[in-house]
Design a protein around this motif. Structure first.
Motif, PDB file in Angstrom:
ATOM      1  N   THR A 136     -71.194  -4.051 -52.646  1.00 50.94           N
ATOM      2  CA  THR A 136     -71.127  -1.925 -53.258  1.00 50.94           C
ATOM      3  C   THR A 136     -72.151  -2.113 -52.178  1.00 50.94           C
ATOM      4  OG1 THR A 136     -71.918  -2.982 -54.618  1.00 50.94           O
ATOM      5  CG2 THR A 136     -68.986  -2.699 -54.890  1.00 50.94           C
ATOM      6  N   LYS A 137     -73.222  -2.271 -52.125  1.00 52.32           N
ATOM      7  CA  LYS A 137     -74.215  -1.157 -51.619  1.00 52.32           C
ATOM      8  C   LYS A 137     -73.914  -1.123 -49.991  1.00 52.32           C
ATOM      9  CE  LYS A 137     -76.437  -1.236 -55.003  1.00 52.32           C
ATOM     10  NZ  LYS A 137     -75.897   1.028 -55.905  1.00 52.32           N
ATOM     11  N   LYS A 138     -73.083  -2.455 -49.400  1.00 48.79           N
ATOM     12  CA  LYS A 138     -73.424  -2.585 -48.154  1.00 48.79           C
ATOM     13  C   LYS A 138     -72.619  -1.794 -47.304  1.00 48.79           C
ATOM     14  CE  LYS A 138     -76.132  -6.097 -45.933  1.00 48.79           C
ATOM     15  NZ  LYS A 138     -77.347  -5.540 -45.494  1.00 48.79           N
ATOM     16  N   LEU A 139     -71.763  -1.505 -48.108  1.00 47.07           N
ATOM     17  CA  LEU A 139     -70.209  -1.011 -47.589  1.00 47.07           C
ATOM     18  C   LEU A 139     -70.388   0.711 -48.309  1.00 47.07           C
ATOM     19  CD1 LEU A 139     -66.525  -3.266 -48.807  1.00 47.07           C
ATOM     20  CD2 LEU A 139     -67.999  -2.931 -46.411  1.00 47.07           C
TER      21      LEU A 139
ATOM     22  N   ILE B 228     -69.391   1.928 -51.502  1.00 49.52           N
ATOM     23  CA  ILE B 228     -68.678   2.368 -52.421  1.00 49.52           C
ATOM     24  C   ILE B 228     -68.900   1.543 -54.062  1.00 49.52           C
ATOM     25  CG2 ILE B 228     -66.630   1.746 -50.554  1.00 49.52           C
ATOM     26  CD1 ILE B 228     -66.336  -0.630 -51.291  1.00 49.52           C
ATOM     27  N   LEU B 229     -68.024   1.972 -55.196  1.00 50.88           N
ATOM     28  CA  LEU B 229     -67.827   1.611 -56.016  1.00 50.88           C
ATOM     29  C   LEU B 229     -67.723   0.292 -56.394  1.00 50.88           C
ATOM     30  CD1 LEU B 229     -67.512   5.655 -57.670  1.00 50.88           C
ATOM     31  CD2 LEU B 229     -69.429   3.780 -57.507  1.00 50.88           C
ATOM     32  N   SER B 230     -68.255  -0.072 -57.583  1.00 55.40           N
ATOM     33  CA  SER B 230     -67.406  -1.390 -57.700  1.00 55.40           C
ATOM     34  C   SER B 230     -65.709  -1.381 -58.128  1.00 55.40           C
ATOM     35  CB  SER B 230     -68.407  -1.952 -58.952  1.00 55.40           C
ATOM     36  OG  SER B 230     -68.203  -1.500 -60.165  1.00 55.40           O
ATOM     37  N   TYR B 231     -65.179   0.112 -58.749  1.00 54.78           N
ATOM     38  CA  TYR B 231     -64.185   0.250 -58.671  1.00 54.78           C
ATOM     39  C   TYR B 231     -63.356  -0.047 -57.403  1.00 54.78           C
ATOM     40  CZ  TYR B 231     -59.920   2.479 -60.233  1.00 54.78           C
ATOM     41  OH  TYR B 231     -57.863   2.477 -60.338  1.00 54.78           O
ATOM     42  N   THR B 232     -63.634   0.653 -56.593  1.00 48.13           N
ATOM     43  CA  THR B 232     -63.330   0.500 -55.674  1.00 48.13           C
ATOM     44  C   THR B 232     -62.725  -0.626 -54.886  1.00 48.13           C
ATOM     45  OG1 THR B 232     -64.061   2.881 -54.859  1.00 48.13           O
ATOM     46  CG2 THR B 232     -62.690   1.162 -53.245  1.00 48.13           C
ATOM     47  N   LEU B 233     -64.231  -1.848 -54.967  1.00 48.04           N
ATOM     48  CA  LEU B 233     -64.492  -3.129 -54.118  1.00 48.04           C
ATOM     49  C   LEU B 233     -63.217  -4.346 -55.166  1.00 48.04           C
ATOM     50  CD1 LEU B 233     -65.056  -5.025 -52.717  1.00 48.04           C
ATOM     51  CD2 LEU B 233     -66.525  -5.769 -54.392  1.00 48.04           C
ATOM     52  N   HIS B 234     -62.746  -4.037 -56.545  1.00 49.67           N
ATOM     53  CA  HIS B 234     -61.844  -4.099 -56.706  1.00 49.67           C
ATOM     54  C   HIS B 234     -60.509  -3.825 -57.126  1.00 49.67           C
ATOM     55  CE1 HIS B 234     -65.165  -5.950 -60.120  1.00 49.67           C
ATOM     56  NE2 HIS B 234     -65.301  -5.721 -59.072  1.00 49.67           N
ATOM     57  N   ARG B 235     -60.439  -2.620 -56.567  1.00 45.92           N
ATOM     58  CA  ARG B 235     -58.701  -2.193 -56.493  1.00 45.92           C
ATOM     59  C   ARG B 235     -58.378  -2.595 -54.682  1.00 45.92           C
ATOM     60  NH1 ARG B 235     -58.569   2.737 -54.038  1.00 45.92           N
ATOM     61  NH2 ARG B 235     -60.260   3.891 -54.470  1.00 45.92           N
ATOM     62  N   TRP B 236     -59.567  -2.471 -54.649  1.00 47.16           N
ATOM     63  CA  TRP B 236     -59.365  -2.567 -52.837  1.00 47.16           C
ATOM     64  C   TRP B 236     -59.026  -4.324 -52.845  1.00 47.16           C
ATOM     65  CZ3 TRP B 236     -63.180  -0.861 -48.916  1.00 47.16           C
ATOM     66  CH2 TRP B 236     -63.530   0.167 -48.913  1.00 47.16           C
ATOM     67  N   LEU B 237     -58.979  -5.311 -53.791  1.00 47.31           N
ATOM     68  CA  LEU B 237     -59.052  -6.849 -53.773  1.00 47.31           C
ATOM     69  C   LEU B 237     -57.785  -7.047 -54.201  1.00 47.31           C
ATOM     70  CD1 LEU B 237     -59.572  -9.694 -53.312  1.00 47.31           C
ATOM     71  CD2 LEU B 237     -60.634  -9.318 -55.953  1.00 47.31           C
ATOM     72  N   LYS B 238     -57.199  -6.424 -55.471  1.00 49.74           N
ATOM     73  CA  LYS B 238     -55.823  -6.343 -55.830  1.00 49.74           C
ATOM     74  C   LYS B 238     -54.939  -5.658 -54.413  1.00 49.74           C
ATOM     75  CE  LYS B 238     -56.924  -5.264 -60.509  1.00 49.74           C
ATOM     76  NZ  LYS B 238     -56.600  -4.361 -61.873  1.00 49.74           N
ATOM     77  N   GLN B 239     -55.613  -5.264 -53.621  1.00 52.73           N
ATOM     78  CA  GLN B 239     -53.988  -4.548 -53.151  1.00 52.73           C
ATOM     79  C   GLN B 239     -54.289  -4.902 -51.925  1.00 52.73           C
ATOM     80  OE1 GLN B 239     -56.126  -0.426 -52.256  1.00 52.73           O
ATOM     81  NE2 GLN B 239     -55.291   1.145 -53.768  1.00 52.73           N
ATOM     82  N   GLY B 240     -54.987  -6.223 -51.764  1.00 53.39           N
ATOM     83  CA  GLY B 240     -55.046  -7.299 -50.342  1.00 53.39           C
ATOM     84  C   GLY B 240     -55.729  -6.605 -49.314  1.00 53.39           C
TER      85      GLY B 240
END
Length: 86
Positions: free
Chosen positions: A9-12, A14-26
């Motif tokens: 999240t620090k490198k990108l 973004i928020l951790s919520y966004t990271l987890h959403r991106w994972l679910k979305q592939g």
């Protein structure tokens, strides 16, 4: 390059919520360990990333500049405060 959720999240930026959403979305891939630890492959977001240097900086094959446009929405609760917006 696989990073923990915090470092990713620090490198990108973004928020951790966004990271987890991106994972679910592939949109990003990750490795899940039986202990529950998850390492995110940020190279799947930025495929041109080569490696991470010892000082934490990232070596890339190309340099790109991104201009972010945004907006600001503000309101006041009374006409008397209208000048405060300016």
């Amino acid at each position: 390059m696989y990073l923990s959720a915090y470092k990713a999240t620090k490198k990108l930026g973004i928020l951790s919520y966004t990271l987890h959403r991106w994972l679910k979305q592939g949109k990003i891939t990750a490795i899940m360990f039986p202990s529950g630890t998850c390492l995110y492959n940020i190279s799947s977001i930025f495929p041109k990333l080569n490696s991470q240097n010892a000082d934490g900086s990232i070596t890339t094959t190309t340099t790109t500049t991104t201009n972010k446009n945004g907006f600001l929405y503000a309101w006041v609760s009374s006409v008397k405060q209208k000048e405060d917006l300016e």
